[in-house]
Design a protein around this motif. Structure first.
Motif, PDB file in Angstrom:
ATOM      1  N   ALA A  81       1.828   1.759  -3.511  1.00  0.00           N
ATOM      2  CA  ALA A  81       0.673   2.174  -4.304  1.00  0.00           C
ATOM      3  C   ALA A  81       0.258   3.606  -3.996  1.00  0.00           C
ATOM      4  O   ALA A  81      -0.462   4.239  -4.764  1.00  0.00           O
ATOM      5  CB  ALA A  81      -0.505   1.224  -4.058  1.00  0.00           C
ATOM      6  N   THR A  82       0.699   4.125  -2.860  1.00  0.00           N
ATOM      7  CA  THR A  82       0.391   5.505  -2.496  1.00  0.00           C
ATOM      8  C   THR A  82       1.531   6.443  -2.907  1.00  0.00           C
ATOM      9  O   THR A  82       1.307   7.519  -3.464  1.00  0.00           O
ATOM     10  CB  THR A  82       0.172   5.615  -0.967  1.00  0.00           C
ATOM     11  OG1 THR A  82      -0.877   4.739  -0.588  1.00  0.00           O
ATOM     12  CG2 THR A  82      -0.201   7.029  -0.576  1.00  0.00           C
ATOM     13  N   TYR A  83       2.749   6.009  -2.614  1.00  0.00           N
ATOM     14  CA  TYR A  83       3.901   6.902  -2.809  1.00  0.00           C
ATOM     15  C   TYR A  83       4.247   7.095  -4.284  1.00  0.00           C
ATOM     16  O   TYR A  83       4.564   8.210  -4.713  1.00  0.00           O
ATOM     17  CB  TYR A  83       5.103   6.337  -2.043  1.00  0.00           C
ATOM     18  CG  TYR A  83       6.294   7.259  -2.022  1.00  0.00           C
ATOM     19  CD1 TYR A  83       6.138   8.620  -1.752  1.00  0.00           C
ATOM     20  CD2 TYR A  83       7.578   6.783  -2.265  1.00  0.00           C
ATOM     21  CE1 TYR A  83       7.227   9.470  -1.723  1.00  0.00           C
ATOM     22  CE2 TYR A  83       8.665   7.623  -2.240  1.00  0.00           C
ATOM     23  CZ  TYR A  83       8.488   8.969  -1.971  1.00  0.00           C
ATOM     24  OH  TYR A  83       9.559   9.806  -1.962  1.00  0.00           O
TER      25      TYR A  83
ATOM     26  N   MET B 144       0.826  -1.209   0.000  1.00  0.00           N
ATOM     27  CA  MET B 144       0.000   0.000   0.000  1.00  0.00           C
ATOM     28  C   MET B 144       0.861   1.261   0.000  1.00  0.00           C
ATOM     29  O   MET B 144       0.494   2.288  -0.569  1.00  0.00           O
ATOM     30  CB  MET B 144      -0.932   0.006   1.223  1.00  0.00           C
ATOM     31  CG  MET B 144      -2.127  -0.920   1.062  1.00  0.00           C
ATOM     32  SD  MET B 144      -3.224  -0.864   2.488  1.00  0.00           S
ATOM     33  CE  MET B 144      -3.788   0.843   2.451  1.00  0.00           C
ATOM     34  N   MET B 145       2.032   1.158   0.658  1.00  0.00           N
ATOM     35  CA  MET B 145       2.945   2.302   0.656  1.00  0.00           C
ATOM     36  C   MET B 145       3.398   2.601  -0.776  1.00  0.00           C
ATOM     37  O   MET B 145       3.376   3.751  -1.225  1.00  0.00           O
ATOM     38  CB  MET B 145       4.160   1.986   1.537  1.00  0.00           C
ATOM     39  CG  MET B 145       5.122   3.137   1.675  1.00  0.00           C
ATOM     40  SD  MET B 145       6.639   2.579   2.486  1.00  0.00           S
ATOM     41  CE  MET B 145       7.491   4.144   2.635  1.00  0.00           C
TER      42      MET B 145
END
Lengths: 237, 106
Positions: B19-21, B16-17
């Motif tokens: 996919a966000t960053y 998720m990191m």
């Protein structure tokens, strides 16, 4: 645009973000704990991901027993809007040392973006950094507090805090809408269009928002802007 | 269940990191040295306002679940104050207080 916002200005501008984030982060901590996520993982969500909506989504999907791949993919779809926001912020900031870009990019949340981009003055990376740091610290402090103290807060207080981020968005947007008829028109169109798309339920989660931002912003470049208060902006030729 | 496996949870957070960053990072490198067409520049300048409009609606309608009256009164206060007087603290704190009072009464 002659005045340039400094780190000190960032502290003042960041206070409303802190006020909006802490209650929502508390709610995240409470929710994660109720689903059985460990304290360490709950905090790691806020430390590493730092994306409010996606974190809530992930906890809800974990509770439903949804697999990892699908949660990560949904996160990517939801956060594609930050691609647009980073592009917009980067353009506004102008050239920056390349070594500073990774740190500037980490904290591009909806709230930091909105607070920074609606300022009239020239932005500096220090101003943006301070906003991001305050947002990050309050998001993580709130997550921690929510995990440990969430049960102490009466449900009624928790429920009423749900309005905080929306009140923040409204407080940022409405003065801009009053100032410019173009902004008024575009923001209303975006909100109504997004509501409509959500009702139709055609695109996967998160894409409605992206589609709305792209389509309405592009349409907006064809709408001439007549600012009421000494604005100078015009639609692109 | 995912939450009972510490290693998978860490992998999930790592994923998720990324996919966000990554969506937040790429544009910074793309836009930096680019000379943008005026219309595209204008497009980027309008994004804050359309994004805000779409972040508020329809999300605000469900921000206080099951309490449409409290939510409506709270957000109307925030909107009214922001429109007439501006500022951020009063609308935010006031909206929370109003929702709380309505929940207390109702």
């Amino acid at each position: 645009m002659s005045i340039k916002l400094t780190a000190k200005d960032g502290i003042k501008a960041g206070i409303p973000i802190v006020m909006g984030y802490i209650p929502v982060a508390i709610a995240f901590g409470v929710l994660a704990r109720s689903v059985g996520v460990s304290m360490l993982h709950t905090q790691l969500f806020s430390l590493m991901v730092f994306a409010g909506a996606s974190q809530f989504m992930a906890i809800n999907l974990i509770a439903l027993g949804v697999g990892m791949g699908q949660i990560v993919l949904t996160t990517l779809l939801m956060n594609f809007r930050h691609f647009l926001m980073s592009a917009s912020l980067s353009q506004r900031l102008g050239a920056q040392p390349r070594s500073r870009l990774p740190l500037l990019a980490f904290g591009v949340t909806d709230e930091v973006f909105s607070v920074a981009m609606t300022r009239k003055e020239a932005l500096s990376r220090h101003f943006v950094w301070v906003l991001q740091l305050m947002a990050y610290l309050s998001w993580n402090a709130g997550t921690f507090a929510g995990y440990w103290l969430g049960d102490i807060l009466p449900p009624m207080v928790q429920a009423s805090l749900g309005i905080a981020l929306y009140a923040l968005f409204v407080a940022i947007l409405l003065p801009e809408m009053r100032r410019s008829r173009q902004v008024l028109l575009l923001a209303l169109t975006a909100g109504l269009f997004h509501t409509l798309l959500n009702l139709v339920d055609l695109l996967p989660a998160g894409w409605n928002l992206v589609a709305v931002i792209v389509i309405v912003s592009w349409m907006g470049t064809y709408v001439p802007s007549h600012n009421k208060k000494g604005g100078h902006e015009d639609a692109a030729e | 269940m995912l939450q009972n496996n510490p290693f998978l949870m860490f992998l999930l957070i790592l994923g998720m990191m990324a996919a966000t960053y990554i969506p937040r990072l790429i544009p910074f490198y793309m836009i930096q040295d680019l000379r943008l067409a005026p219309r595209f520049k204008r497009f980027l300048e309008l994004i804050p306002f359309t994004a805000l409009g779409a972040l508020i609606l329809p999300g605000v309608l469900t921000s206080v679940p099951g309490q449409p009256l409290a939510m409506t009164l709270g957000i109307i206060f925030a909107a009214f104050w922001a429109w007439c007087k501006g500022g951020i603290m009063v609308p935010v704190a006031g909206a929370i207080a109003i929702v709380y009072m309505v929940l207390l009464i109702g």
